[in-house]
Design a protein around this motif. Structure first.
Motif, short mmCIF file in Angstrom:
data_model
loop_
_atom_site.label_atom_id
_atom_site.label_comp_id
_atom_site.label_asym_id
_atom_site.label_seq_id
_atom_site.Cartn_x
_atom_site.Cartn_y
_atom_site.Cartn_z
N LEU A 176 0.83 -1.21 0.00
CA LEU A 176 0.00 0.00 0.00
C LEU A 176 0.86 1.26 0.00
O LEU A 176 0.57 2.22 -0.73
CB LEU A 176 -0.95 0.00 1.20
CG LEU A 176 -2.15 -0.92 1.07
CD1 LEU A 176 -2.86 -1.04 2.41
CD2 LEU A 176 -3.10 -0.43 -0.01
N THR A 177 1.91 1.28 0.79
CA THR A 177 2.78 2.46 0.85
C THR A 177 3.38 2.75 -0.52
O THR A 177 3.36 3.89 -0.98
CB THR A 177 3.89 2.25 1.90
OG1 THR A 177 3.28 2.07 3.18
CG2 THR A 177 4.84 3.45 1.94
N TYR A 178 3.89 1.72 -1.16
CA TYR A 178 4.45 1.89 -2.51
C TYR A 178 3.39 2.44 -3.45
O TYR A 178 3.64 3.38 -4.21
CB TYR A 178 4.98 0.55 -3.02
CG TYR A 178 5.57 0.63 -4.41
CD1 TYR A 178 6.93 0.83 -4.58
CD2 TYR A 178 4.77 0.49 -5.55
CE1 TYR A 178 7.49 0.90 -5.86
CE2 TYR A 178 5.31 0.56 -6.81
CZ TYR A 178 6.67 0.77 -6.97
OH TYR A 178 7.21 0.85 -8.24
N PHE A 179 2.21 1.86 -3.40
CA PHE A 179 1.16 2.30 -4.32
C PHE A 179 0.72 3.73 -4.01
O PHE A 179 0.55 4.53 -4.93
CB PHE A 179 -0.05 1.35 -4.28
CG PHE A 179 -1.05 1.71 -5.34
CD1 PHE A 179 -0.78 1.44 -6.67
CD2 PHE A 179 -2.23 2.36 -5.02
CE1 PHE A 179 -1.68 1.81 -7.66
CE2 PHE A 179 -3.12 2.72 -6.00
CZ PHE A 179 -2.85 2.45 -7.32
N ILE A 180 0.54 4.05 -2.76
CA ILE A 180 0.10 5.40 -2.38
C ILE A 180 1.11 6.45 -2.84
O ILE A 180 0.74 7.55 -3.22
CB ILE A 180 -0.15 5.48 -0.86
CG1 ILE A 180 -1.36 4.62 -0.48
CG2 ILE A 180 -0.33 6.91 -0.39
CD1 ILE A 180 -1.47 4.30 1.00
N GLU A 181 2.38 6.10 -2.84
CA GLU A 181 3.42 7.03 -3.29
C GLU A 181 3.50 7.12 -4.81
O GLU A 181 3.99 8.11 -5.35
CB GLU A 181 4.78 6.59 -2.75
CG GLU A 181 4.91 6.75 -1.26
CD GLU A 181 6.19 6.15 -0.70
OE1 GLU A 181 6.94 5.46 -1.45
OE2 GLU A 181 6.44 6.34 0.50
#
Length: 142
Positions: free
Chosen positions: A85-90
């Motif tokens: 999720l962190t990767y995608f949100i960024e």
């Protein structure tokens, strides 16, 4: 060392193996392959071994919609879903990001909450007696 990146086609069999372990069949293989071909699949690896994946599209009111977040059952509760999720949100291709889970899925609801998603609505009649809760957040930096 944990690594998150866009999936490559040579990741397909391992990703499908994880998905099959979770849902009991390989019925989503074509969907996953297409997501990989279109660079809409993200994998998380630990020591070069895939532990989970995320797929998305941008067909939900021209916003990003995370359609799958799957982590190997033996690797759950170790932060892999959060890493995805962190990767995608960024890196999301749109400012608005949506996803969903069944009302009964307490674990995924907590993952969304911990990653800054808020409830945005629900859909009845997908799974009888278990509404689909829609979640929302903005891309980091927007």
């Amino acid at each position: 060392m944990r690594d998150v990146s866009i999936a490559l086609l040579n990741d397909l069999e391992k990703v499908v193996e994880i998905d099959k372990e979770v849902i009991g069949n390989d019925s989503r293989k074509g969907y996953i392959k297409k997501a990989m071909e279109e660079k809409r699949c993200i994998v998380v690896k630990e020591r070069n071994s895939i532990t989970g994946f995320l797929t998305y599209n941008t067909h939900f009111f021209e916003s990003s919609f995370i359609s799958l977040i799957i982590v190997n059952p033996l690797e759950r509760r170790k932060g892999y879903a959060t890493s995805l999720l962190t990767y995608f949100i960024e890196n999301a291709p749109t400012f608005k990001i949506f996803s969903s889970t069944n009302q009964s899925n307490q674990t995924m609801k907590e993952v969304f909450k911990q990653n800054g998603f808020v409830q945005s609505g629900y859909v009845d009649n997908l799974d009888e007696g278990d509404p689909e809760i829609i979640y929302f957040r903005r891309r980091i930096g927007d």
